[in-house]
Write an enzyme that holds these catalytic residues in place. Structure first.
Site, PDB file in Angstrom:
ATOM      1  N   GLY A  73       0.591  -0.831   0.107  1.00 41.18           N
ATOM      2  CA  GLY A  73       0.385   0.432   0.078  1.00 41.18           C
ATOM      3  C   GLY A  73       0.738   1.173   0.323  1.00 41.18           C
ATOM      4  O   GLY A  73       2.322   1.214  -0.206  1.00 41.18           O
ATOM      5  N   CYS A  74       0.371   1.740   0.990  1.00 44.01           N
ATOM      6  CA  CYS A  74       1.004   3.498   0.786  1.00 44.01           C
ATOM      7  C   CYS A  74       2.814   3.375   1.178  1.00 44.01           C
ATOM      8  O   CYS A  74       2.965   3.014   2.975  1.00 44.01           O
ATOM      9  CB  CYS A  74       0.163   4.639   1.680  1.00 44.01           C
ATOM     10  SG  CYS A  74       1.311   6.605   2.011  1.00 44.01           S
TER      11      CYS A  74
END
Length: 185
Positions: A14-15
């Site tokens: 993800g991020c």
């Protein structure tokens, strides 16, 4: 240090802002770099990746000293940072560039990644199957300087973004005190 033989591991969770600090604190980690991997554009930009135009994952490249930390421990740390049952992104960040994946550099890493995935899947820790991809490594492109060590250089923005993501609540729910065992060895 110049004679040391370091290794590299690449993870998408993800991020990338949220993936750096959990690895940065492990003994044996030399450097963690935010970047992009797995896409079809040369030198993608953050805006291209975020807009889902490049085919890349947001990822981190972890340079480590195998005399101090092994790949299995890196995998253990990785699994504790993500929702391995979500194939549509991670937490508040949605879309292909935010999916979780392990990018292996050799057959041994592939086997260790697959074995760790199967063990996690069999553990009963999650209500749904583990769907995190295990993919061959491809070129890693460093993200723009602004994104490097974001949790340190933009700590207020990082804390706000992480707080609203739901990542910490997920980790607490599914890992509880087990989360910290990776940092106690």
């Amino acid at each position: 240090m110049a004679n040391k033989s370091y290794k590299t591991a690449v993870f998408a969770g993800g991020c990338f802002w949220c993936m750096v600090s959990p690895f940065d604190v492990l003994e044996g980690i030399i450097k963690v770099t935010s970047g992009y991997v797995g896409g079809h554009l040369e030198n993608p930009t953050y805006s291209q990746v975020k807009a889902q135009e490049s085919g890349h994952y947001e990822a981190i490249e972890v340079v480590y000293d195998p005399e101090l930390i092994n790949y299995t421990k890196l995998l253990d740390a990785f699994w504790r940072q993500i929702d391995p049952t979500d194939d549509e992104g991670q937490f508040q960040d949605r879309g292909p560039s935010y999916r979780a994946a392990i990018f292996y550099n050799c057959e041994e890493e592939k086997e260790l990644a697959e074995s760790s995935k199967e063990a996690l899947n069999s553990s009963g820790r999650f209500d749904k199957p583990v769907v995190t991809r295990i993919l061959p490594y491809s070129t890693f492109f460093n993200a723009e300087d602004y994104h490097q060590n974001f949790y340190k250089t933009h700590s207020d923005e990082y804390k706000k973004d992480r707080a609203k993501s739901g990542r910490d609540e997920f980790i607490s729910k599914y890992w509880g005190d087990d989360y910290y065992s990776i940092y106690e060895d």
